[in-house]
Design a protein around this motif. Structure first.
Motif, PDB file in Angstrom:
ATOM      1  N   CYS A 138     -11.595  14.698   2.272  1.00 52.17           N
ATOM      2  CA  CYS A 138     -11.196  15.829   3.111  1.00 52.17           C
ATOM      3  C   CYS A 138     -10.318  16.774   2.288  1.00 52.17           C
ATOM      4  CB  CYS A 138     -10.435  15.338   4.333  1.00 52.17           C
ATOM      5  SG  CYS A 138      -9.779  16.706   5.303  1.00 52.17           S
ATOM      6  N   CYS A 141      -6.624  16.525   4.613  1.00 52.51           N
ATOM      7  CA  CYS A 141      -5.852  15.282   4.781  1.00 52.51           C
ATOM      8  C   CYS A 141      -6.165  14.238   3.701  1.00 52.51           C
ATOM      9  CB  CYS A 141      -6.062  14.696   6.174  1.00 52.51           C
ATOM     10  SG  CYS A 141      -7.678  13.940   6.431  1.00 52.51           S
ATOM     11  N   CYS A 162     -14.315  16.948   8.166  1.00 53.76           N
ATOM     12  CA  CYS A 162     -13.591  15.685   8.322  1.00 53.76           C
ATOM     13  C   CYS A 162     -13.571  15.283   9.797  1.00 53.76           C
ATOM     14  CB  CYS A 162     -12.168  15.881   7.807  1.00 53.76           C
ATOM     15  SG  CYS A 162     -11.095  14.476   8.048  1.00 53.76           S
ATOM     16  N   GLU A 164     -11.500  13.295  11.079  1.00 52.82           N
ATOM     17  CA  GLU A 164     -10.103  13.102  11.460  1.00 52.82           C
ATOM     18  C   GLU A 164      -9.433  14.420  11.839  1.00 52.82           C
ATOM     19  OE1 GLU A 164      -9.760   9.623  11.429  1.00 52.82           O
ATOM     20  OE2 GLU A 164      -7.764  10.210  12.120  1.00 52.82           O
ATOM     21  N   CYS A 165      -9.571  15.438  10.947  1.00 56.33           N
ATOM     22  CA  CYS A 165      -8.776  16.660  11.128  1.00 56.33           C
ATOM     23  C   CYS A 165      -9.622  17.933  11.210  1.00 56.33           C
ATOM     24  CB  CYS A 165      -7.734  16.782  10.011  1.00 56.33           C
ATOM     25  SG  CYS A 165      -8.422  17.344   8.447  1.00 56.33           S
TER      26      CYS A 165
HETATM   27 ZN    ZN Z   1      -9.110  15.534   7.162  1.00 60.03          ZN
END
Ligand code: ZN
Ligand code: BJW
Length: 254
Positions: A138, A141, A162, A164-165
């Motif tokens: 990513c 992050c 990503c 996650e983010c």
């Molecule tokens: Zn990320």
């Protein structure tokens, strides 16, 4: 060259610790293009347009298009006799450290192929200075994930993100101006400083800090053996220079 082959065999055979540094030339016979010289990637593409964080910030679609193409080429490539000879050396000679600038994963594939069921492959084989094309990371992050082989670089909106983010993913490789992983570079220099022999294969030795690793072998009292069809910045400091293709020379000397 026969005398040089004998000398290389002798030096490697009696070395307690061997540092191997490889570059793109070790994978050339697998069909992976090198960067510099005839047919090299940088003959057709400008590094600063593709292999820098600035290029990715400016035009992530273009950068992804290039890496998606490189991944598709790599999917066809297999380890060659040079990767196999080095994997056997590392397995049978525990004092060997293999450090590679390559991101193609072929050293790892060769190690998987030569390890016997009763043997344990070294998880740190090889030390990958410039990352790996078979991983994504990513851009915000830093989360690492296995590479996406279905990247649609047709538009900025279709690029992988990503989970996650939500920021853009990028290939987990080291671009110009980016720092190498500190633990990897530290391990590489430590291995160089304790090596009796540095075996340098298929690198033009112009990209730093990787190019300083063979110098560290010499400064600490070790000697260099170089395998490269062309002369490089290291050739003059090597005690043996074998001007051939890695896939023929390495099985002969190892
Ligand atoms: Zn990320
Ligand atoms: C065969 C063969 C056969 C053919 N058998 N052989 C000190 C001095 C000057 C500059 C610098 C310096 N320190 C840092 C720099 C800047 C820069 C740099 O080195 N620039 C120079 C080019 C001038 N270095 C960096 O930016 C590095 N980062 C850094 O230093 O960060 C500092 C920092 C610290 C703290 C915070 C922030 C920053 C990063 C370098 C990253 C390099 N990345 C690339 C791309 C990887 C991703 C990708 O693949 O897309 O790595 S560039 C490219 O070059 C790739 C390679 O690993 C690398 C080396 O190339 P290699 O392997 O030597 O290939 P070739 O093509 O050059 O040579 C092939 C050889 O094989 C030839 O000799 C052939 O003859 C031979 N051959 N067939 C055997 N069959």
């Amino acid at each position: 060259m026969t005398g040089d082959v004998e000398r290389a065999r002798e030096l490697i055979g009696r070395a307690e610790r061997i540092l191997v540094l490889t570059g793109a030339g070790v994978s050339a016979e697998s069909g992976v293009p090198t960067f510099r010289g005839d047919g090299g990637l940088w003959r057709s593409y400008r590094p600063e347009a593709l292999a820098t964080p600035e290029a990715f910030a400016r035009d992530p679609r273009l950068v992804w298009e290039w890496y998606a193409w490189r991944r598709s080429c790599l999917a066809e490539c297999r380890p060659n006799p040079a990767h196999v000879a080095l994997a056997r050396l590392a397995l049978r000679h525990p004092g060997t450290s293999l450090v590679t600038q390559n991101v193609d994963g072929l050293h790892h594939q060769a190690a998987d192929a030569v390890v016997r069921p009763e043997e344990v492959a070294d998880p740190a084989y090889p030390l990958e200075l410039h990352g790996a094309l078979h991983r994504d990371r990513c851009s915000r992050c830093g989360r690492r994930t296995p590479a996406r082989y279905d990247v649609d670089a047709g538009s900025p909106e279709s690029l992988p993100r990503c989970e996650e983010c939500g920021a853009l993913l990028r290939p987990d490789v080291v671009w110009f101006g980016e720092a190498l992983a500190p633990e990897v570079i530290a391990a590489a220099f430590e291995a160089a400083r304790s090596a009796d022999v540095g075996l340098v294969v298929g690198t033009s030795a112009v990209v730093h800090p990787a190019a300083a690793i063979p110098e560290a072998v010499i400064r600490s009292g070790g000697v260099l053996v170089e395998v490269n069809p062309e002369t490089t910045t290291l050739t003059a400091s090597a005690v043996v220079s074998l001007p051939g293709a890695a896939g023929s020379v390495l099985p002969e000397i190892l």
